[in-house]
Structure formats: C-alpha cells, structure tokens
Design an enzyme around this catalytic site. Sequence first.
Site, PDB file in Angstrom:
ATOM      1  N   LYS A 100       3.136 -13.024 -45.249  1.00  0.00           N
ATOM      2  CA  LYS A 100       2.608 -13.523 -43.974  1.00  0.00           C
ATOM      3  C   LYS A 100       3.711 -14.207 -43.154  1.00  0.00           C
ATOM      4  CE  LYS A 100      -2.135 -14.165 -45.711  1.00  0.00           C
ATOM      5  NZ  LYS A 100      -3.286 -15.114 -45.809  1.00  0.00           N
ATOM      6  N   TYR A 146      -8.569  -8.282 -39.906  1.00  0.00           N
ATOM      7  CA  TYR A 146      -9.456  -9.268 -40.540  1.00  0.00           C
ATOM      8  C   TYR A 146     -10.882  -9.189 -39.993  1.00  0.00           C
ATOM      9  CZ  TYR A 146      -5.869 -11.794 -43.240  1.00  0.00           C
ATOM     10  OH  TYR A 146      -4.915 -12.172 -44.164  1.00  0.00           O
ATOM     11  N   ASN A 196      -0.807 -19.392 -46.538  1.00  0.00           N
ATOM     12  CA  ASN A 196      -0.686 -19.241 -47.994  1.00  0.00           C
ATOM     13  C   ASN A 196       0.229 -18.080 -48.394  1.00  0.00           C
ATOM     14  OD1 ASN A 196      -2.395 -17.214 -47.267  1.00  0.00           O
ATOM     15  ND2 ASN A 196      -4.142 -17.884 -48.482  1.00  0.00           N
ATOM     16  N   GLU A 208      -6.987  -1.094 -45.586  1.00  0.00           N
ATOM     17  CA  GLU A 208      -5.840  -1.921 -45.189  1.00  0.00           C
ATOM     18  C   GLU A 208      -4.533  -1.120 -45.210  1.00  0.00           C
ATOM     19  OE1 GLU A 208      -5.987  -5.398 -47.692  1.00  0.00           O
ATOM     20  OE2 GLU A 208      -7.769  -6.171 -46.666  1.00  0.00           O
ATOM     21  N   HIS A 226      -0.783 -11.964 -48.614  1.00  0.00           N
ATOM     22  CA  HIS A 226      -2.106 -11.316 -48.606  1.00  0.00           C
ATOM     23  C   HIS A 226      -2.108 -10.215 -49.660  1.00  0.00           C
ATOM     24  CE1 HIS A 226      -5.656  -9.096 -47.203  1.00  0.00           C
ATOM     25  NE2 HIS A 226      -4.938  -8.020 -47.466  1.00  0.00           N
TER      26      HIS A 226
END
Length: 138
Positions: free
Chosen positions: A9, A49, A112, A126, A115
């Site tokens: 990310k 998302y 975080n 995805e 992914h």
Amino acid sequence: MERTLSIIKPDGVERGLIGEVIKRLEADDLKIIAMKMIHMTKAQAEGFYAVHKQRPFFESLTTFMSSGPAVVMVLEGENVIGRYRELMGATNYKEAAEGTIRKEFATDIEKNVVHGSDAPQTAAFEIAYFFNSFEIVR
Ligand code: ADP
Ligand code: MG
C-alpha cells in the site's frame, strides 16, 4: 494451485518497505508471477474496494489508497491465499501475531502496509482488476 493479489500500500512504498515485504514473500516460497507499480485514482480505489462501500472507513480508505504509488503483485502457490494472509497478520495490527508484516510495520488500522485477497473469488476479481493475461508470467 491458487493465486492471490498482493498490494504494498502507499504507506509501505512511502516508508521504503517494498524490499522488506518482497523478502518475506520469497523467504516463504510464495512465487511472484506478476508485479508493477501503480498510482490508483480515487475512482480506481473505489472500484477495487466496492465490497466495503457501506463501511464507515470507505471514504478514508479509498483516499489513502489513491494517495501515492503502490506495488501490485500476483502470487501463486498451494494455499497461497491463506499463507500470504498469515504473513500479513490481522487487519488490526494491534491484534496481529508477532512476526507478521502488519504487527512489525503497520502504524494504524488503515495504514497497514499490505493487502491480500481473502478468498479464491475475490482473488480472481482483484487480479483481473489490475492485470491482463499478458502481464502474468509463469
Ligand atoms: P483486510 O485488508 O485485512 O482484508 P478488510 O478487507 O476488512 O481487511 O479491510 C480493508 C482495509 O480497510 C484494511 O486493510 C484497512 O486498510 C482498512 N480498514 C479495515 N477496517 C478498518 C477500520 N475499522 N478503520 C479504518 N480502516 C479500516
Ligand atoms: Mg479484505
């Protein structure tokens, strides 16, 4: 054989963690069969998302995911979806197991670092969201 989508990310790229994440994938024998750097638009992040559209964190998450470059990869291997999620650790880094990427590097439940797809169906969606078949090398 399974495939999964991995993203380093924008916080991970910004903080210089690309090598750290890839080192862990390779050490665990997760084979990288596609990889590129992207900078998602807000609309692309919203599409990615879409499953979280109703969640209170959707606006912030999609702004974050479109805030800078990210590295997207396709990983392949036996049980790679679960194995990669184990390497990542729980969504909330405070609850993540010791030694996981999120436990060691995440700074926030949103930021975080990584992914990973959560099931074969989401992995297929995805992967196709970011890669065409010519970009997948095996
Ligand atoms: P995961 O990435 O572990 O599959 P989710 O699919 O539930 O987790 O959520 C997608 C992403 O949304 C998370 O990785 C995190 O960046 C963000 N997120 C999840 N829950 C929250 C929350 N409660 N507050 C803020 N951001 C969140
Ligand atoms: Mg998820």
